[in-house]
Design a protein around this motif. Structure first.
Motif, PDB file in Angstrom:
ATOM      1  N   PRO A  31       0.794  -1.075  -0.247  1.00 24.73           N
ATOM      2  CA  PRO A  31       0.003   0.014   0.076  1.00 24.73           C
ATOM      3  C   PRO A  31       0.860   1.290  -0.041  1.00 24.73           C
ATOM      4  CG  PRO A  31       0.081  -1.057   2.172  1.00 24.73           C
ATOM      5  CD  PRO A  31       0.799  -1.884   1.268  1.00 24.73           C
ATOM      6  N   GLY A  32       0.267   2.234  -0.746  1.00 23.07           N
ATOM      7  CA  GLY A  32       1.003   3.649  -0.792  1.00 23.07           C
ATOM      8  C   GLY A  32       0.527   4.726   0.347  1.00 23.07           C
ATOM      9  N   THR A  33      -0.559   4.376   0.897  1.00 22.39           N
ATOM     10  CA  THR A  33      -1.368   5.112   1.669  1.00 22.39           C
ATOM     11  C   THR A  33      -1.727   4.323   3.194  1.00 22.39           C
ATOM     12  OG1 THR A  33      -3.385   4.993   1.062  1.00 22.39           O
ATOM     13  CG2 THR A  33      -2.205   6.649   0.025  1.00 22.39           C
ATOM     14  N   GLU A  34      -1.964   5.082   4.194  1.00 24.03           N
ATOM     15  CA  GLU A  34      -2.292   4.373   5.347  1.00 24.03           C
ATOM     16  C   GLU A  34      -3.783   3.694   5.302  1.00 24.03           C
ATOM     17  OE1 GLU A  34      -0.882   7.310   5.429  1.00 24.03           O
ATOM     18  OE2 GLU A  34       0.913   6.430   6.289  1.00 24.03           O
ATOM     19  N   ARG A  35      -4.652   4.391   4.422  1.00 24.40           N
ATOM     20  CA  ARG A  35      -6.113   3.780   4.003  1.00 24.40           C
ATOM     21  C   ARG A  35      -5.857   2.418   3.496  1.00 24.40           C
ATOM     22  NH1 ARG A  35     -11.400   4.822   3.302  1.00 24.40           N
ATOM     23  NH2 ARG A  35     -12.390   3.870   1.551  1.00 24.40           N
ATOM     24  N   GLU A  36      -4.810   2.475   2.340  1.00 24.86           N
ATOM     25  CA  GLU A  36      -4.860   1.215   1.756  1.00 24.86           C
ATOM     26  C   GLU A  36      -4.067   0.235   2.577  1.00 24.86           C
ATOM     27  OE1 GLU A  36      -2.491   2.386  -1.592  1.00 24.86           O
ATOM     28  OE2 GLU A  36      -4.018   3.421  -2.566  1.00 24.86           O
ATOM     29  N   ALA A  37      -3.344   0.645   3.352  1.00 21.71           N
ATOM     30  CA  ALA A  37      -2.621  -0.235   4.565  1.00 21.71           C
ATOM     31  C   ALA A  37      -3.580  -0.933   5.107  1.00 21.71           C
ATOM     32  CB  ALA A  37      -1.655   0.244   5.506  1.00 21.71           C
ATOM     33  N   ARG A  38      -4.710  -0.349   5.791  1.00 18.81           N
ATOM     34  CA  ARG A  38      -5.794  -0.987   6.643  1.00 18.81           C
ATOM     35  C   ARG A  38      -6.670  -2.081   5.739  1.00 18.81           C
ATOM     36  NH1 ARG A  38      -5.940   4.423   8.714  1.00 18.81           N
ATOM     37  NH2 ARG A  38      -7.632   5.130   7.288  1.00 18.81           N
ATOM     38  N   ARG A  39      -6.637  -1.587   4.506  1.00 10.63           N
ATOM     39  CA  ARG A  39      -7.483  -2.429   3.590  1.00 10.63           C
ATOM     40  C   ARG A  39      -6.557  -3.576   3.321  1.00 10.63           C
ATOM     41  NH1 ARG A  39      -9.111   0.800  -0.272  1.00 10.63           N
ATOM     42  NH2 ARG A  39     -11.396   0.710   0.304  1.00 10.63           N
ATOM     43  N   PHE A  40      -5.342  -3.515   3.341  1.00 11.41           N
ATOM     44  CA  PHE A  40      -4.592  -4.782   2.752  1.00 11.41           C
ATOM     45  C   PHE A  40      -4.639  -5.583   4.211  1.00 11.41           C
ATOM     46  CE2 PHE A  40      -0.547  -6.970   3.106  1.00 11.41           C
ATOM     47  CZ  PHE A  40      -0.078  -6.975   1.921  1.00 11.41           C
ATOM     48  N   VAL A  41      -4.404  -4.959   5.294  1.00  4.31           N
ATOM     49  CA  VAL A  41      -4.627  -5.889   6.513  1.00  4.31           C
ATOM     50  C   VAL A  41      -5.807  -6.628   6.822  1.00  4.31           C
ATOM     51  CG1 VAL A  41      -4.417  -5.757   9.156  1.00  4.31           C
ATOM     52  CG2 VAL A  41      -2.848  -4.384   7.900  1.00  4.31           C
ATOM     53  N   HIS A  42      -6.905  -6.046   6.419  1.00  4.13           N
ATOM     54  CA  HIS A  42      -8.212  -6.553   6.418  1.00  4.13           C
ATOM     55  C   HIS A  42      -8.373  -7.729   5.599  1.00  4.13           C
ATOM     56  CE1 HIS A  42     -12.600  -7.257   7.004  1.00  4.13           C
ATOM     57  NE2 HIS A  42     -12.646  -6.863   5.656  1.00  4.13           N
ATOM     58  N   ARG A  43      -7.864  -7.627   4.379  1.00  5.91           N
ATOM     59  CA  ARG A  43      -8.189  -8.849   3.334  1.00  5.91           C
ATOM     60  C   ARG A  43      -7.215  -9.739   3.553  1.00  5.91           C
ATOM     61  NH1 ARG A  43      -9.731  -5.174  -2.373  1.00  5.91           N
ATOM     62  NH2 ARG A  43     -11.642  -4.225  -1.448  1.00  5.91           N
ATOM     63  N   ARG A  44      -5.927  -9.673   4.165  1.00  5.98           N
ATOM     64  CA  ARG A  44      -5.025 -10.481   4.104  1.00  5.98           C
ATOM     65  C   ARG A  44      -4.707 -10.900   5.540  1.00  5.98           C
ATOM     66  NH1 ARG A  44      -5.253 -13.196  -0.748  1.00  5.98           N
ATOM     67  NH2 ARG A  44      -5.612 -11.625  -2.331  1.00  5.98           N
ATOM     68  N   ARG A  45      -5.436 -10.717   6.515  1.00  6.88           N
ATOM     69  CA  ARG A  45      -5.107 -10.636   7.940  1.00  6.88           C
ATOM     70  C   ARG A  45      -4.762 -12.085   8.250  1.00  6.88           C
ATOM     71  NH1 ARG A  45      -6.403  -7.696  12.214  1.00  6.88           N
ATOM     72  NH2 ARG A  45      -7.859  -6.292  10.993  1.00  6.88           N
ATOM     73  N   GLU A  52     -14.513   3.701   8.408  1.00  4.00           N
ATOM     74  CA  GLU A  52     -15.584   4.292   7.810  1.00  4.00           C
ATOM     75  C   GLU A  52     -17.171   4.247   8.821  1.00  4.00           C
ATOM     76  OE1 GLU A  52     -15.774   2.862   4.210  1.00  4.00           O
ATOM     77  OE2 GLU A  52     -14.101   3.783   3.310  1.00  4.00           O
ATOM     78  N   VAL A  53     -17.146   3.353   9.445  1.00  2.00           N
ATOM     79  CA  VAL A  53     -18.361   3.034  10.416  1.00  2.00           C
ATOM     80  C   VAL A  53     -17.871   2.503  11.761  1.00  2.00           C
ATOM     81  CG1 VAL A  53     -19.935   2.654   8.335  1.00  2.00           C
ATOM     82  CG2 VAL A  53     -18.797   0.836   9.308  1.00  2.00           C
ATOM     83  N   SER A  54     -18.511   2.872  12.805  1.00  2.00           N
ATOM     84  CA  SER A  54     -18.072   2.614  14.059  1.00  2.00           C
ATOM     85  C   SER A  54     -19.316   2.086  14.956  1.00  2.00           C
ATOM     86  CB  SER A  54     -16.911   3.272  14.760  1.00  2.00           C
ATOM     87  OG  SER A  54     -17.838   4.658  14.865  1.00  2.00           O
ATOM     88  N   THR A  55     -20.452   2.419  14.554  1.00  2.00           N
ATOM     89  CA  THR A  55     -21.610   2.139  15.303  1.00  2.00           C
ATOM     90  C   THR A  55     -22.794   1.492  14.545  1.00  2.00           C
ATOM     91  OG1 THR A  55     -22.747   4.275  14.748  1.00  2.00           O
ATOM     92  CG2 THR A  55     -21.195   4.333  16.523  1.00  2.00           C
ATOM     93  N   PRO A  56     -23.547   0.571  14.903  1.00  2.32           N
ATOM     94  CA  PRO A  56     -24.760   0.186  14.358  1.00  2.32           C
ATOM     95  C   PRO A  56     -25.441   1.080  13.450  1.00  2.32           C
ATOM     96  CG  PRO A  56     -24.863  -0.787  16.513  1.00  2.32           C
ATOM     97  CD  PRO A  56     -23.955   0.501  16.537  1.00  2.32           C
ATOM     98  N   ALA A  57     -25.806   2.341  13.998  1.00  2.00           N
ATOM     99  CA  ALA A  57     -26.424   3.314  13.036  1.00  2.00           C
ATOM    100  C   ALA A  57     -25.558   3.847  11.782  1.00  2.00           C
ATOM    101  CB  ALA A  57     -26.663   4.652  13.817  1.00  2.00           C
ATOM    102  N   GLN A  58     -24.489   3.827  11.895  1.00  2.00           N
ATOM    103  CA  GLN A  58     -23.500   4.151  10.800  1.00  2.00           C
ATOM    104  C   GLN A  58     -23.477   2.999   9.858  1.00  2.00           C
ATOM    105  OE1 GLN A  58     -19.784   5.247  12.740  1.00  2.00           O
ATOM    106  NE2 GLN A  58     -20.329   7.299  12.755  1.00  2.00           N
ATOM    107  N   ALA A  59     -23.453   1.601  10.562  1.00  2.00           N
ATOM    108  CA  ALA A  59     -23.496   0.531   9.680  1.00  2.00           C
ATOM    109  C   ALA A  59     -24.848   0.540   8.917  1.00  2.00           C
ATOM    110  CB  ALA A  59     -23.575  -0.670  10.495  1.00  2.00           C
ATOM    111  N   ARG A  60     -26.077   0.751   9.306  1.00  2.00           N
ATOM    112  CA  ARG A  60     -27.308   0.754   8.531  1.00  2.00           C
ATOM    113  C   ARG A  60     -27.273   1.727   7.284  1.00  2.00           C
ATOM    114  NH1 ARG A  60     -29.049   0.159  14.133  1.00  2.00           N
ATOM    115  NH2 ARG A  60     -29.838  -1.831  14.511  1.00  2.00           N
TER     116      ARG A  60
END
Length: 431
Positions: free
Chosen positions: A316-330, A414-422
């Motif tokens: 990843p080239g950014t911190e956001r991409e790094a978080r996605r990388f970790v999530h998908r290949r954890r 991007e979301v952290s609560t049930p309301a945001q998730a909905r």
């Protein structure tokens, strides 16, 4: 080679300590696998299990073989004391294994194994002994690496002859499980890469992992300065240098990560440029086939092949991409990063520059930081039932897609609560 000898272990009544355990004690190493020849194997095994709190079980009831496994990974095998100890020792593979110790510390050495140990020499007891069990050819290569010995010329000639006969089909191959165990003893050593090179030199690699040999002479260019075969060995070496505790699935992945390149090699007819598109997928399939053939546990096979299949992922080239990388290949982390770094460090071709190396290191740092920030996936914000009710979906694949999209959004912050998730899922479903 030799260290101060440890104290002798407690001997069962009338026992001899034989083979590799006697060899290791003479070298000053504490054995982890003890082989005892005793008048009463069952009685001695049960007595030791009671004394040490180990588990006892028969290996071969007809021949009277018993085993005791004790805490700490130590193993004691008990076999009947032979009527002719000397003749029994002279049926063994190598002189350094044709040794026995008495409870008083006397050494029985009918083949001259002590002198060979001092000379760092690996010498067969007799060629017929090697031919009686072809697995001993692999063991010879393994002993060179793990014991720091060197085959004397006649032994090396015999090993090569055994390999040639196996290759020609004139002798039966040993069981895959037995070969696997020899290979794993070599693979887990710090000089494993040298050991695989020696297997190739002796003609044994073609009988073990012939797919690796397809990389011999296959040049790569670009970042690479070695052919595909030697690059795999160098990647294994780099991995072990940085991760001496690396487990065997990761070591296999390092060795095999580019095994798919020879089968995907394409040369552009106009530019002469080489490409290996899709080699990671082909390599993952080959890794699965190779390790299944060698009878590895299913978990190791899956993990190693998944690592091989993922080793070409862009960092990843950014911190956001790094978080996605970790999530998908954890499930592959941090082993995947160790594999990718070993691959990169094994490549020193013309396109490898300080700038490219720094950029790669920075991508690694981003992933490690994201993994440290979120070592485990966030808990689900909505259940499957809640997702179906919210989106009006029946049970099926679409529910899984929604759950995965929501999990990734939570991992990215991007979301952290049930309301945001909905709210997120309603937007996602309407997109």
């Amino acid at each position: 080679m030799f260290r101060r000898r440890p104290p002798l272990p407690t001997f069962p009544a009338g026992a001899l300590l034989v083979g590799g355990a006697a060899r290791d004690w003479l070298r000053g190493a504490v054995p982890k696998d003890f082989d005892w020849a005793v008048p009463d194997p069952a009685g001695a095994a049960h007595a030791l299990a009671t004394q040490l709190g180990g588990a006892v079980f028969p290996l071969d009831t007809e021949r009277g073989y018993w085993r005791v496994s004790v805490p700490g990974g130590v193993q004691h095998d008990f076999v009947p004391l032979p009527q002719d100890v000397t003749a029994d020792l002279l049926r063994r593979d190598f002189t350094v294994n044709a040794l026995a110790l008495t409870s008083g510390g006397a050494v029985l050495d009918p083949a001259g194994g002590q002198a060979d140990l001092r000379a760092r020499r690996l010498r067969m007891v007799a060629e017929k002994n090697l031919r009686s069990d072809p697995l001993r050819a692999w063991r010879a290569a393994r002993f060179e690496v793990t014991l720091g010995l060197r085959m004397e010329p006649e032994t090396e000639r015999a090993v090569r002859a055994v390999a040639a006969e196996l290759q020609a089909g004139r002798s039966a191959l040993p069981a895959a499980e037995r070969v696997r165990d020899e290979i794993h003893a070599l693979l887990l050593h710090k000089d494993a890469a040298h050991g695989f090179l020696r297997l190739e030199d002796l003609g044994l690699l073609a009988l073990t992992v012939p797919e690796l040999r397809e990389g011999l002479g296959v040049e790569q260019g670009g970042f690479h300065h070695l052919d595909v075969f030697r690059h795999g060995l160098e990647a294994l070496h780099q991995l072990i240098a940085r991760r001496p505790d690396a487990e065997r699935a990761l070591r296999w992945a390092a060795l095999l990560h580019d095994v798919g390149k020879p089968r995907t090699r394409v040369v552009d007819p106009e530019t002469g440029r080489l490409s290996f598109h899709g080699h990671e997928k082909v390599g993952a399939d080959l890794t699965r086939h190779i390790l299944t053939r060698l009878k590895l546990p299913v978990g190791d096979v899956r993990h190693a092949s998944a690592l091989v299949g993922a080793h070409m992922l862009p960092l990843p080239g950014t911190e956001r991409e790094a978080r996605r990388f970790v999530h998908r290949r954890r499930e592959l982390l941090p082993e995947l990063l160790s594999l990718m770094l070993a691959d990169r460090e094994a490549a020193r071709g013309p396109r490898s520059t300080p700038e490219s190396r720094h950029s790669y290191a920075r991508g690694m740092e981003r992933v490690l930081a994201a993994l440290e920030e979120q070592p485990a996936p966030p808990p689900p914000l909505l259940s499957g039932t809640e997702i179906m009710a919210l989106l009006g979906l029946p049970p099926g694949p679409r529910v899984g897609e929604a759950a995965r999209a929501l999990a990734e959004a939570a991992a990215l912050g991007e979301v952290s609560t049930p309301a945001q998730a909905r709210a997120f899922l309603l937007r996602w479903n309407g997109a």
